[in-house]
Design a protein around this motif. Structure first.
Motif, PDB file in Angstrom:
ATOM      1  N   GLN A 182      -3.815  35.132  -0.783  1.00 11.50           N
ATOM      2  CA  GLN A 182      -2.623  33.951  -0.654  1.00 11.50           C
ATOM      3  C   GLN A 182      -1.292  34.703  -0.702  1.00 11.50           C
ATOM      4  O   GLN A 182      -0.299  34.160  -0.003  1.00 11.50           O
ATOM      5  CB  GLN A 182      -2.977  33.016  -1.854  1.00 11.50           C
ATOM      6  CG  GLN A 182      -2.076  31.991  -1.849  1.00 11.50           C
ATOM      7  CD  GLN A 182      -2.503  30.564  -2.654  1.00 11.50           C
ATOM      8  OE1 GLN A 182      -3.549  30.675  -3.049  1.00 11.50           O
ATOM      9  NE2 GLN A 182      -1.611  29.800  -2.877  1.00 11.50           N
ATOM     10  N   ASP A 211      -2.017  22.454  -8.586  1.00  9.61           N
ATOM     11  CA  ASP A 211      -2.854  23.323  -8.913  1.00  9.61           C
ATOM     12  C   ASP A 211      -2.881  24.771  -8.414  1.00  9.61           C
ATOM     13  O   ASP A 211      -3.520  25.754  -8.918  1.00  9.61           O
ATOM     14  CB  ASP A 211      -4.509  22.987  -8.267  1.00  9.61           C
ATOM     15  CG  ASP A 211      -4.266  22.507  -6.834  1.00  9.61           C
ATOM     16  OD1 ASP A 211      -3.164  22.201  -6.514  1.00  9.61           O
ATOM     17  OD2 ASP A 211      -5.305  22.759  -6.152  1.00  9.61           O
ATOM     18  N   GLN A 212      -1.726  24.889  -7.499  1.00 16.14           N
ATOM     19  CA  GLN A 212      -1.436  26.124  -6.869  1.00 16.14           C
ATOM     20  C   GLN A 212      -0.389  26.949  -7.582  1.00 16.14           C
ATOM     21  O   GLN A 212      -0.048  27.913  -7.133  1.00 16.14           O
ATOM     22  CB  GLN A 212      -1.215  26.175  -5.451  1.00 16.14           C
ATOM     23  CG  GLN A 212      -2.236  25.612  -4.649  1.00 16.14           C
ATOM     24  CD  GLN A 212      -3.432  26.351  -4.544  1.00 16.14           C
ATOM     25  OE1 GLN A 212      -3.417  27.640  -4.399  1.00 16.14           O
ATOM     26  NE2 GLN A 212      -4.400  25.892  -4.836  1.00 16.14           N
ATOM     27  N   TYR A 256      -8.901  36.668  -3.910  1.00 20.22           N
ATOM     28  CA  TYR A 256      -8.153  35.428  -3.361  1.00 20.22           C
ATOM     29  C   TYR A 256      -6.770  35.138  -3.520  1.00 20.22           C
ATOM     30  O   TYR A 256      -5.997  35.075  -2.386  1.00 20.22           O
ATOM     31  CB  TYR A 256      -9.128  34.139  -3.748  1.00 20.22           C
ATOM     32  CG  TYR A 256      -8.647  32.815  -3.206  1.00 20.22           C
ATOM     33  CD1 TYR A 256      -9.667  31.970  -2.656  1.00 20.22           C
ATOM     34  CD2 TYR A 256      -7.410  32.180  -3.471  1.00 20.22           C
ATOM     35  CE1 TYR A 256      -9.127  30.492  -2.177  1.00 20.22           C
ATOM     36  CE2 TYR A 256      -7.149  30.982  -3.226  1.00 20.22           C
ATOM     37  CZ  TYR A 256      -8.223  30.382  -2.385  1.00 20.22           C
ATOM     38  OH  TYR A 256      -7.846  28.876  -2.042  1.00 20.22           O
ATOM     39  N   VAL A 271      -3.453  14.413  -7.750  1.00 13.05           N
ATOM     40  CA  VAL A 271      -4.084  13.258  -7.301  1.00 13.05           C
ATOM     41  C   VAL A 271      -5.370  13.212  -8.012  1.00 13.05           C
ATOM     42  O   VAL A 271      -6.295  14.022  -7.698  1.00 13.05           O
ATOM     43  CB  VAL A 271      -4.131  13.130  -5.962  1.00 13.05           C
ATOM     44  CG1 VAL A 271      -4.712  11.710  -5.533  1.00 13.05           C
ATOM     45  CG2 VAL A 271      -2.795  13.156  -5.149  1.00 13.05           C
ATOM     46  N   GLN A 315      -7.354  25.217   2.902  1.00 11.01           N
ATOM     47  CA  GLN A 315      -8.904  25.750   3.489  1.00 11.01           C
ATOM     48  C   GLN A 315      -9.775  24.614   4.361  1.00 11.01           C
ATOM     49  O   GLN A 315      -9.696  23.647   4.200  1.00 11.01           O
ATOM     50  CB  GLN A 315      -9.569  26.016   2.238  1.00 11.01           C
ATOM     51  CG  GLN A 315      -8.915  26.968   1.341  1.00 11.01           C
ATOM     52  CD  GLN A 315     -10.151  27.294   0.057  1.00 11.01           C
ATOM     53  OE1 GLN A 315     -11.155  27.937   0.345  1.00 11.01           O
ATOM     54  NE2 GLN A 315      -9.808  26.976  -0.973  1.00 11.01           N
ATOM     55  N   MET A 319      -8.650  15.317  -7.774  1.00  8.53           N
ATOM     56  CA  MET A 319      -9.360  14.998  -6.530  1.00  8.53           C
ATOM     57  C   MET A 319      -9.714  16.552  -5.757  1.00  8.53           C
ATOM     58  O   MET A 319      -8.836  17.264  -5.616  1.00  8.53           O
ATOM     59  CB  MET A 319      -8.661  14.036  -5.609  1.00  8.53           C
ATOM     60  CG  MET A 319      -9.392  14.077  -4.238  1.00  8.53           C
ATOM     61  SD  MET A 319      -8.698  12.522  -3.022  1.00  8.53           S
ATOM     62  CE  MET A 319      -9.197  11.232  -4.241  1.00  8.53           C
ATOM     63  N   ASN A 328      -4.927  16.301  -0.719  1.00 10.81           N
ATOM     64  CA  ASN A 328      -4.438  17.040   0.264  1.00 10.81           C
ATOM     65  C   ASN A 328      -3.128  16.486   1.058  1.00 10.81           C
ATOM     66  O   ASN A 328      -2.186  17.149   0.786  1.00 10.81           O
ATOM     67  CB  ASN A 328      -5.259  17.655   1.302  1.00 10.81           C
ATOM     68  CG  ASN A 328      -6.362  18.503   0.765  1.00 10.81           C
ATOM     69  OD1 ASN A 328      -7.634  18.146   1.082  1.00 10.81           O
ATOM     70  ND2 ASN A 328      -6.204  19.294  -0.086  1.00 10.81           N
ATOM     71  N   GLY A 337       0.351  21.503  -3.944  1.00 10.56           N
ATOM     72  CA  GLY A 337      -0.045  20.872  -5.116  1.00 10.56           C
ATOM     73  C   GLY A 337       0.165  21.634  -6.384  1.00 10.56           C
ATOM     74  O   GLY A 337       0.250  22.975  -6.340  1.00 10.56           O
ATOM     75  N   ASP A 384      -0.332  36.036   2.728  1.00  9.43           N
ATOM     76  CA  ASP A 384      -0.058  34.914   3.654  1.00  9.43           C
ATOM     77  C   ASP A 384       1.479  34.491   3.457  1.00  9.43           C
ATOM     78  O   ASP A 384       2.256  34.283   4.517  1.00  9.43           O
ATOM     79  CB  ASP A 384      -0.685  33.322   3.291  1.00  9.43           C
ATOM     80  CG  ASP A 384      -2.339  33.850   3.549  1.00  9.43           C
ATOM     81  OD1 ASP A 384      -2.780  34.522   4.175  1.00  9.43           O
ATOM     82  OD2 ASP A 384      -2.825  32.789   2.588  1.00  9.43           O
TER      83      ASP A 384
END
Ligand code: TYM
Length: 341
Positions: free
Chosen positions: A135, A152-153, A131, A189, A13, A198, A22, A150, A138
């Motif tokens: 995704q 988190d996805q 959202y 991370v 993003q 982060m 990232n 990462g 995509d």
């Protein structure tokens, strides 16, 4: 899984600076996979995702450009891979609509990221709920089998797999079920506050393009092992944020033979240890920052790369979207079966 890898998709993003989370969690893998797969590696600056939360329209173009620039500076070679802006390939939102009609609302309201983000804002647009459907669009628009992200996805990738499965069951085999590809060395991370992951939205980031003195100031004041109060107190590296960062940036020999033993026997102090980290970090970030400065003086390099990327992405996206329109039963211009009068 590695052997089956034919096409990769991932996105980022343009909602703030590109940070080392990232970079370590995603972009480094993008670069590596891009080396292997060339133009079959698709990376997108996902601007339609960025507008699902409050944002400033007057700076979105600049942030989208900067995100592309930061990725190229980090080492993503647009001559090799396909790098493009999501909103420039309208099939993304078109496929997202089709998937929206096939996705239970309950699957979306249970998404952790949705719940977290919704809790933090007064206005919760429907786009925030949809959202992960965008995704999924995509990824599946390119029939990608591998998605470097990462940790988190992971939940979003699992939902993408379910969306593909549901679509295939109803309309016939169309999409692969993509796999997440995680960097085992940096799946999540931690932020410079030492508390949360982060994240741009938490504001605990170190930017890949951040000025060295600003990075040093953040490191200097960052928390270390709480048990190390005085310089002479022995520390436990594995409890320390700075040690974790060392594992990302420093030579493994230095970590094993200096940082760990010297921390444990109070041979070095935390400030010295942070200096070593800062030096290692800047060795990696400095060339990235130099390339970024060069690209800022030559913005046409970034814009041309994005235009090439748009064309290549469209070539793949258009026929897939046409296949989807056909499978879900939309009347196409000049449809043979129905135009005979
Ligand atoms: P975004 O923009 O938040 O982050 C981009 C990538 O960076 C990873 N990442 C991290 N990895 C490790 N540690 C961290 N602290 C950290 N913070 C971020 C993210 O996991 C991500 O891989 N929803 C996505 C964007 C997206 C996308 C896609 C990704 C849209 N469509 C299709 C893959 C495929 C996101 O918000 O990423």
């Amino acid at each position: 899984m590695m052997a089956a890898m034919k096409r990769v998709f991932s996105g980022i993003q343009p909602s703030g600076e590109i940070h080392i989370g990232n970079y370590l969690g995603a972009i480094k893998n993008w670069i590596a996979l891009g080396e292997r797969l060339g133009k079959e590696a698709f990376f997108s600056i996902v601007d339609y995702h960025a507008i699902t939360q409050s944002y400033d329209p007057s700076s979105l173009k600049k942030r989208t450009f900067e995100a592309a620039l930061a990725n190229i500076a980090a080492g993503l070679d647009p001559e090799k891979v396909t790098l493009f802006v999501q909103s420039q390939v309208p099939e993304h939102t078109e496929l997202a609509w089709v998937f929206t009609t096939q996705t239970p609302v309950g699957d979306l309201t249970r998404m952790t990221q949705y719940k977290d983000k919704a809790r933090r804002q007064a206005f919760v647009g429907a786009g925030l709920l949809m959202y992960p459907v965008l995704q999924a669009a995509d990824i599946l628009l390119y029939k990608a089998d591998t998605v470097p992200v990462g940790e988190d996805q992971l939940q979003h990738i699992e939902l993408t797999r379910e969306i593909a499965r549901r679509f295939n069951a109803r309309f016939g085999e169309t999409f692969p079920e993509p796999q997440a590809y995680i960097n085992k060395d940096a799946p999540r991370v931690p932020g410079i506050d030492g508390a949360a992951k982060m994240s741009k939205s938490v504001g605990n980031t170190i930017g890949t393009l951040e000025a060295p003195d600003s990075i040093w100031e953040k490191l200097r004041t960052a928390p270390t092992d709480p048990a190390r109060v005085r310089r002479s107190d022995p520390g436990e590296p594995t409890r320390c944020l700075i040690w974790r960062y060392h594992t990302y940036f420093s030579d493994p020999d230095l970590v094993q033979n200096v940082v760990e033993p010297e921390c444990r026997r109070a041979g070095i102090g935390c400030v010295e240890c942070k200096r070593l980290l800062f030096d290692a970090m800047m060795r990696e970030l400095e060339p990235i920052q130099t390339r970024a400065d060069h690209l800022r003086r030559h913005p046409e390099v970034v814009m041309d790369a994005l235009e090439d990327g748009r064309k290549r992405a469209s070539e793949v996206a258009k026929p897939v979207m046409e296949e989807v329109r056909e499978k879900v039963g939309l009347l196409r211009p000049g449809d043979a079966a129905l135009s005979s009068r």
